[in-house]
Design a protein around this motif. Structure first.
Motif, short mmCIF file in Angstrom:
data_model
loop_
_atom_site.label_atom_id
_atom_site.label_comp_id
_atom_site.label_asym_id
_atom_site.label_seq_id
_atom_site.Cartn_x
_atom_site.Cartn_y
_atom_site.Cartn_z
N ARG A 124 0.83 -1.22 0.00
CA ARG A 124 0.00 0.00 0.00
C ARG A 124 0.86 1.25 0.00
O ARG A 124 0.57 2.22 -0.70
N ARG A 125 1.92 1.24 0.80
CA ARG A 125 2.81 2.41 0.88
C ARG A 125 3.44 2.70 -0.48
O ARG A 125 3.48 3.85 -0.92
N TRP A 126 3.92 1.67 -1.18
CA TRP A 126 4.53 1.87 -2.49
C TRP A 126 3.51 2.35 -3.52
O TRP A 126 3.84 3.17 -4.38
N ILE A 127 2.31 1.87 -3.41
CA ILE A 127 1.26 2.35 -4.33
C ILE A 127 1.01 3.84 -4.11
O ILE A 127 0.90 4.61 -5.07
N ARG A 128 0.96 4.26 -2.85
CA ARG A 128 0.78 5.69 -2.56
C ARG A 128 1.94 6.51 -3.10
O ARG A 128 1.75 7.58 -3.68
N VAL A 129 3.16 6.03 -2.93
CA VAL A 129 4.35 6.75 -3.42
C VAL A 129 4.28 6.89 -4.94
O VAL A 129 4.51 7.97 -5.49
N LEU A 130 3.97 5.81 -5.62
CA LEU A 130 3.90 5.85 -7.09
C LEU A 130 2.79 6.76 -7.59
O LEU A 130 2.97 7.48 -8.57
N LYS A 131 1.66 6.75 -6.90
CA LYS A 131 0.56 7.65 -7.31
C LYS A 131 0.96 9.10 -7.16
O LYS A 131 0.65 9.93 -8.01
N LYS A 132 1.67 9.43 -6.07
CA LYS A 132 2.11 10.82 -5.85
C LYS A 132 3.10 11.25 -6.93
O LYS A 132 3.09 12.38 -7.37
N GLU A 133 3.99 10.33 -7.33
CA GLU A 133 4.96 10.66 -8.36
C GLU A 133 4.29 10.89 -9.71
O GLU A 133 4.72 11.74 -10.48
N ARG A 134 3.25 10.16 -9.98
CA ARG A 134 2.58 10.28 -11.28
C ARG A 134 1.59 11.43 -11.33
O ARG A 134 1.31 11.94 -12.40
N ALA A 135 1.07 11.85 -10.21
CA ALA A 135 0.03 12.88 -10.18
C ALA A 135 0.46 14.19 -10.84
O ALA A 135 -0.26 14.72 -11.67
#
Length: 55
Positions: free
Chosen positions: A18-29
């Motif tokens: 879950r933490r990595w998914i949040r990190v990746l979403k923030k980078e892509r946003a």
């Protein structure tokens, strides 16, 4: 596939996934937002080119 299914499949802790998914979403946003802005600007430029010159 759900996060839980993925973490079970890869034998990873659920919270880590879950933490990595949040990190990746923030980078892509920001990239997604800037692409939307470019798309909007290009649409407006097309509309301006279509307007008659007398306006």
């Amino acid at each position: 596939m759900t996060i839980q299914e993925y973490s079970d499949l890869k034998d990873l802790p659920y919270e880590t996934v879950r933490r990595w998914i949040r990190v990746l979403k923030k980078e892509r946003a920001p990239k997604a937002a800037s692409l939307k802005l470019v798309e909007l600007i290009s649409q407006q430029l097309v509309l301006v080119q279509l307007l008659p010159e007398s306006i």
